[in-house]
Design a protein around this motif. Structure first.
Motif, mmCIF file in Angstrom:
data_model
loop_
_atom_site.group_PDB
_atom_site.id
_atom_site.type_symbol
_atom_site.label_atom_id
_atom_site.label_comp_id
_atom_site.label_asym_id
_atom_site.label_seq_id
_atom_site.Cartn_x
_atom_site.Cartn_y
_atom_site.Cartn_z
ATOM 1 N N TYR A 32 11.876 8.219 -4.091
ATOM 2 C CA TYR A 32 13.247 8.020 -3.621
ATOM 3 C C TYR A 32 13.431 6.609 -3.060
ATOM 4 N N LEU A 33 12.532 6.193 -2.196
ATOM 5 C CA LEU A 33 12.646 4.871 -1.585
ATOM 6 C C LEU A 33 12.527 3.757 -2.615
ATOM 7 N N ASN A 34 11.664 3.959 -3.612
ATOM 8 C CA ASN A 34 11.528 2.952 -4.672
ATOM 9 C C ASN A 34 12.849 2.726 -5.388
ATOM 10 N N GLU A 35 13.530 3.820 -5.727
ATOM 11 C CA GLU A 35 14.806 3.681 -6.430
ATOM 12 C C GLU A 35 15.875 3.094 -5.520
ATOM 13 N N PHE A 36 15.915 3.563 -4.283
ATOM 14 C CA PHE A 36 16.933 3.128 -3.332
ATOM 15 C C PHE A 36 16.771 1.649 -2.963
ATOM 16 N N LEU A 37 15.561 1.263 -2.570
ATOM 17 C CA LEU A 37 15.356 -0.074 -2.024
ATOM 18 C C LEU A 37 15.164 -1.155 -3.080
ATOM 19 N N THR A 38 15.185 -0.787 -4.339
ATOM 20 C CA THR A 38 15.164 -1.811 -5.389
ATOM 21 C C THR A 38 16.531 -1.968 -6.048
ATOM 22 N N ASP A 39 17.537 -1.276 -5.524
ATOM 23 C CA ASP A 39 18.907 -1.451 -5.989
ATOM 24 C C ASP A 39 19.390 -2.819 -5.506
ATOM 25 N N GLY A 40 19.828 -3.652 -6.429
ATOM 26 C CA GLY A 40 20.260 -4.998 -6.088
ATOM 27 C C GLY A 40 21.471 -5.063 -5.194
ATOM 28 N N ARG A 41 22.232 -3.966 -5.096
ATOM 29 C CA ARG A 41 23.367 -3.958 -4.178
ATOM 30 C C ARG A 41 22.944 -3.539 -2.764
ATOM 31 N N GLY A 56 5.753 -3.132 -3.790
ATOM 32 C CA GLY A 56 4.348 -3.424 -3.506
ATOM 33 C C GLY A 56 3.977 -3.392 -2.047
ATOM 34 N N LEU A 57 4.966 -3.586 -1.151
ATOM 35 C CA LEU A 57 4.640 -3.679 0.266
ATOM 36 C C LEU A 57 5.457 -2.727 1.141
ATOM 37 N N VAL A 58 6.774 -2.864 1.127
ATOM 38 C CA VAL A 58 7.621 -2.120 2.060
ATOM 39 C C VAL A 58 7.562 -0.618 1.814
ATOM 40 N N VAL A 59 7.776 -0.196 0.563
ATOM 41 C CA VAL A 59 7.825 1.239 0.269
ATOM 42 C C VAL A 59 6.489 1.933 0.537
ATOM 43 N N PRO A 60 5.343 1.395 0.085
ATOM 44 C CA PRO A 60 4.074 2.057 0.385
ATOM 45 C C PRO A 60 3.817 2.217 1.885
ATOM 46 N N LEU A 61 4.262 1.255 2.687
ATOM 47 C CA LEU A 61 4.075 1.358 4.129
ATOM 48 C C LEU A 61 5.072 2.333 4.762
ATOM 49 N N ARG A 62 6.278 2.345 4.224
ATOM 50 C CA ARG A 62 7.346 3.138 4.836
ATOM 51 C C ARG A 62 7.315 4.607 4.419
ATOM 52 N N ALA A 63 6.874 4.895 3.203
ATOM 53 C CA ALA A 63 6.961 6.260 2.668
ATOM 54 C C ALA A 63 6.261 7.309 3.539
#
Length: 347
Positions: A32-41, A56-63
């Motif tokens: 979910y976070l991968n799809e959400f946080l890679t949205d350019g908007r 590579g960094l934010v999502v693996p730490l945040r998930a």
């Protein structure tokens, strides 16, 4: 009418909310976070920076951290954002009747916007009305939904007429329903102050959408007009003014603030004042009982139930506050169902 008694020319309605993991387990939260946080908007960085940084960094730490919070939120029916959305879909369908086909989708994960649009296409609707369930327009929410819908429908061979309800900041039904929920809480006990806490966005998002440089992130939001109609900040202040008026609050009796910022990681200013900082100052000012609204959300979710309802409550009490109460969201309240149906009919 056809032989089955169903109107032969029906209108499709697409209700869309942000999204939710399939489960509160870390792999699903990561998807979910991968799809959400890679949205350019949502994260308006160049893709060459955005994808490596977040995937590579934010999502693996945040998930894993987010998964723990989602486990607190999860119910026997699953994610509140999902089941409240499905409840709303069913009730709006009943309110609108057989002349409409109502579908529900999420911008991220399931049920997808594409699946919901396919349902409307299979029903051979004459036209489609899209209602992103975000009261105040922001490019990162409503704008992203609009872009996704057009991307999907643009691949269809036959494209029906499509219209969007881009904002319902000042919709009378929306205001009346939230005000009624607030009044119900105020009838139970006295509150010293009311906080209207909205999801924050980076200041640059507001400035990028400013009409002819009108936005100054200041007094320009004291009125809601043609120059700031799609300014997220101006819409938050307008919703707050209307809610305060409906509940009989004077300007000094409420605060408008913004939550859920990522500033600590991105080193980028977000809309201010910050809710978590404001509430810590209340007790020293003699404000010991606070009623909190989260009017950027129409369904209870992590940002309302956990962040405003639990985390802010704990911060407030640690600062010397006595009572913190979150006003529940609109979910599928009868008044809200009526308001949504009215917006659709008007559109």
């Amino acid at each position: 009418m056809n032989s089955a008694g169903t109107p032969s020319r029906r209108i499709g309605v697409l209700l869309v909310n942000l999204g939710t993991p399939d489960s509160p387990e870390t792999p699903d939260v990561r998807r979910y976070l991968n799809e959400f946080l890679t949205d350019g908007r949502v994260i308006d960085m160049p893709a060459a920076i955005r994808y490596p940084l977040f995937q590579g960094l934010v999502v693996p730490l945040r998930a894993p951290k987010s998964a723990k919070i989602y486990k607190q939120l999860w119910t026997d029916r699953g994610s509140p954002l999902l089941f409240h959305g499905l409840d709303l879909q069913a009730k709006v369908q009943a309110a609108l009747g057989p002349g409409y086909v109502v579908a529900f989708g999420m911008r991220y994960q399931k049920p997808s916007i594409e699946k919901a649009l396919d349902e409307l296409r299979e029903a051979a609707v004459e036209r489609i009305i899209v209602l992103p369930l975000f009261p105040q327009y922001a490019s990162a929410s409503t704008g992203s939904v609009q872009e996704k819908v057009m991307e999907i429908v643009g691949k269809w061979w036959v494209v029906p007429s499509i219209s969007f309800i881009s904002t319902f900041t000042d919709d009378p039904g929306f205001i009346a329903c939230f005000a009624a929920l607030g009044k119900a809480e105020m009838a139970k006990q006295h509150y010293d102050h009311v906080m209207f806490s909205y999801h924050g966005i980076p200041e640059r998002h507001v400035l990028k959408g400013s009409h002819k440089g009108y936005c100054k992130l200041g007094n320009c939001c004291n009125s809601y007009n043609k120059n700031n109609r799609y300014c997220y900040r101006a819409q938050c202040f307008e919703t707050s003014r209307l809610l305060a008026k409906a509940m009989g609050l004077a300007p000094e009796q409420y605060t408008v603030s913004f939550q859920s910022r990522l500033q600590s990681r991105l080193r980028d200013p977000w809309l201010q004042p910050y809710s978590d900082e404001v509430l810590k100052e209340y007790p020293a000012k003699g404000i010991k009982n606070v009623l909190a609204f989260s009017p950027a959300f129409v369904a209870d979710c992590l940002e309302t139930t956990i962040e405003v309802g639990e985390e802010f409550k704990e911060m407030f009490e640690e600062a010397g506050g006595e009572h913190w109460q979150l006003v529940p969201s609109l979910n599928s309240e009868p008044m809200w169902v009526e308001a949504v149906a009215a917006m659709i009919k008007q559109a």
